[in-house]
Enzyme design. Structure first.
Site, PDB file in Angstrom:
ATOM      1  N   ASP A   8       0.814  -1.222   0.000  1.00 35.41           N
ATOM      2  CA  ASP A   8       0.000   0.000   0.000  1.00 35.41           C
ATOM      3  C   ASP A   8       0.849   1.275   0.000  1.00 35.41           C
ATOM      4  O   ASP A   8       0.296   2.382   0.072  1.00 35.41           O
ATOM      5  CB  ASP A   8      -0.921   0.021   1.228  1.00 35.41           C
ATOM      6  N   ARG A  32       0.126  -1.700   7.601  1.00 37.69           N
ATOM      7  CA  ARG A  32       0.761  -0.512   7.014  1.00 37.69           C
ATOM      8  C   ARG A  32       1.702   0.195   7.999  1.00 37.69           C
ATOM      9  O   ARG A  32       2.317   1.199   7.644  1.00 37.69           O
ATOM     10  CB  ARG A  32      -0.321   0.480   6.507  1.00 37.69           C
ATOM     11  N   ARG A  82     -10.118   5.748  10.356  1.00 32.56           N
ATOM     12  CA  ARG A  82      -8.663   5.615  10.437  1.00 32.56           C
ATOM     13  C   ARG A  82      -8.060   6.588  11.465  1.00 32.56           C
ATOM     14  O   ARG A  82      -7.620   6.159  12.519  1.00 32.56           O
ATOM     15  CB  ARG A  82      -8.036   5.839   9.054  1.00 32.56           C
ATOM     16  N   HIS A 113     -11.356   7.282   4.225  1.00 36.66           N
ATOM     17  CA  HIS A 113     -10.434   8.414   4.402  1.00 36.66           C
ATOM     18  C   HIS A 113     -11.150   9.668   3.912  1.00 36.66           C
ATOM     19  O   HIS A 113     -11.909   9.607   2.938  1.00 36.66           O
ATOM     20  CB  HIS A 113      -9.165   8.258   3.532  1.00 36.66           C
ATOM     21  N   CYS A 116      -4.963   9.581  -3.401  1.00 36.25           N
ATOM     22  CA  CYS A 116      -4.266   8.641  -2.507  1.00 36.25           C
ATOM     23  C   CYS A 116      -2.805   8.461  -2.918  1.00 36.25           C
ATOM     24  O   CYS A 116      -1.953   8.202  -2.077  1.00 36.25           O
ATOM     25  CB  CYS A 116      -4.947   7.274  -2.534  1.00 36.25           C
TER      26      CYS A 116
HETATM   27  N1  ARG Z   1      -5.322   0.093   0.798  1.00 37.70           N
HETATM   28  C1  ARG Z   1      -5.092   1.378   1.371  1.00 37.70           C
HETATM   29  C2  ARG Z   1      -5.689   1.439   2.754  1.00 37.70           C
HETATM   30  O1  ARG Z   1      -6.761   0.931   2.939  1.00 37.70           O
HETATM   31  C3  ARG Z   1      -5.651   2.446   0.488  1.00 37.70           C
HETATM   32  C4  ARG Z   1      -5.334   3.825   0.976  1.00 37.70           C
HETATM   33  C5  ARG Z   1      -5.966   4.913   0.168  1.00 37.70           C
HETATM   34  N2  ARG Z   1      -5.435   6.154   0.523  1.00 37.70           N
HETATM   35  C6  ARG Z   1      -6.125   7.290   0.665  1.00 37.70           C
HETATM   36  N3  ARG Z   1      -5.492   8.389   0.887  1.00 37.70           N
HETATM   37  N4  ARG Z   1      -7.437   7.297   0.633  1.00 37.70           N
HETATM   38  O2  ARG Z   1      -5.130   1.977   3.676  1.00 37.70           O
END
Ligand code: ARG
Length: 280
Positions: free
Chosen positions: A76, A101, A146, A175, A273
């Site tokens: 990612d 991550r 998040r 996000h 992203c």
């Molecule tokens: N697979 C990543 C996650 O879920 C995608 C992140 C997308 N990033 C963003 N800035 N929306 O964390």
């Protein structure tokens, strides 16, 4: 709307400096958002090719693009927006919600430090510019999936800016940058776009009050993360398939540039992203 076009002053482009990460190790091997499906195949070469079109588009627009080395085992990492938040030459480091991550946080913070930015170690969980977006002198900060609300207080302590908390309620728009797009970071008429149903009632009321002339995303465009776009104040780089969004942008004097990042959509990300703005 036609009359509005004539009344509009020309939108002014301010070329951006951004950080990106080549998707050399991109795949979907775990599931931390509803878009990710590890049993579905991914094609890293397609991801690289599509990412290159985004990189080339930024070059063509006169942006300065910095690159961070991708790290094997961090699929990612291509989603650079989550690597931190950079403003006034200060980088507020990321601290990821999911362990998968986690190592990206220090990797990005090291890059910031090597480039001479002052790095503030994060105490609270936060996923950088994925959840923090600046419009004028205000930082809009997302929470719900998040970034912890406590990170908004950290932001307020680090930067001398107004912080407005927005609560996300739809897991597909986890996000802030999947549900809210900054079209003109100086603010002013039609300076943002958003998806109303991604927010709770109180946050939606804030958005309606602050941005009465915002572009509202359609469900169709939202379903391909069409809002996940990046603008220099005039040129807005968006998902090529977000046709209604493109038309609405044109009606407000913006110039949309469509790119196809369908492979990276498998990881739940789009244009924004893959882009971290460096304000140094
Ligand atoms: N697979 C990543 C996650 O879920 C995608 C992140 C997308 N990033 C963003 N800035 N929306 O964390």
């Amino acid at each position: 709307m036609e009359a509005d076009i004539d009344a509009l002053e020309e939108r002014v482009a301010t070329p951006k400096t951004v950080l990106m990460c080549r998707p050399e190790h991109f795949t979907v091997s775990y599931k931390i958002n509803p878009w990710m499906e590890p049993t579905n195949p991914t094609d890293t070469s397609v991801a690289l090719r599509q990412w290159q079109t985004l990189y080339d588009t930024y070059q063509r627009l006169g942006f300065h693009v910095e690159l961070i080395d991708p790290i094997a085992g961090l699929p990612d990492m291509v989603y650079a927006a989550n690597g931190g938040f950079v403003l006034d030459g200060i980088a507020y480091g990321a601290r990821f919600h999911y362990a998968e991550r986690g190592p990206e946080g220090p990797a990005y913070s090291n890059w910031f430090a090597e480039r001479g930015l002052r790095v503030v170690e994060p105490v609270s969980v936060n996923e950088g510019e994925g959840d923090f977006l600046k419009v004028g002198d205000t930082i809009f900060a997302g929470t719900g999936f998040r970034s912890d609300a406590a990170s908004h207080a950290e932001l307020a302590r680090i930067y001398d800016r107004e912080i407005v908390t927005l609560r996300l309620v739809n897991p597909s728009f986890y996000h802030l940058d999947t549900a809210f797009a900054v079209l003109d970071d100086a603010g002013g008429p039609a300076s943002v776009a958003y998806l109303p149903r991604a927010f709770d009632d109180a946050s939606r009321a804030i958005l309606e009050h602050r941005f009465p002339d915002a572009v509202l995303a359609t469900d169709q465009d939202a379903a391909i993360l069409g809002l996940n776009s990046f603008s220099d104040g005039r040129n807005v780089v968006i998902a090529g398939k977000a046709e209604t969004f493109a038309r609405d942008l044109e009606l407000r004097g913006y110039v949309p540039h469509g790119v196809d990042l369908s492979e990276l959509l498998l990881g739940g990300g789009g244009v924004k992203c893959c882009t971290l703005e460096l304000r140094w």
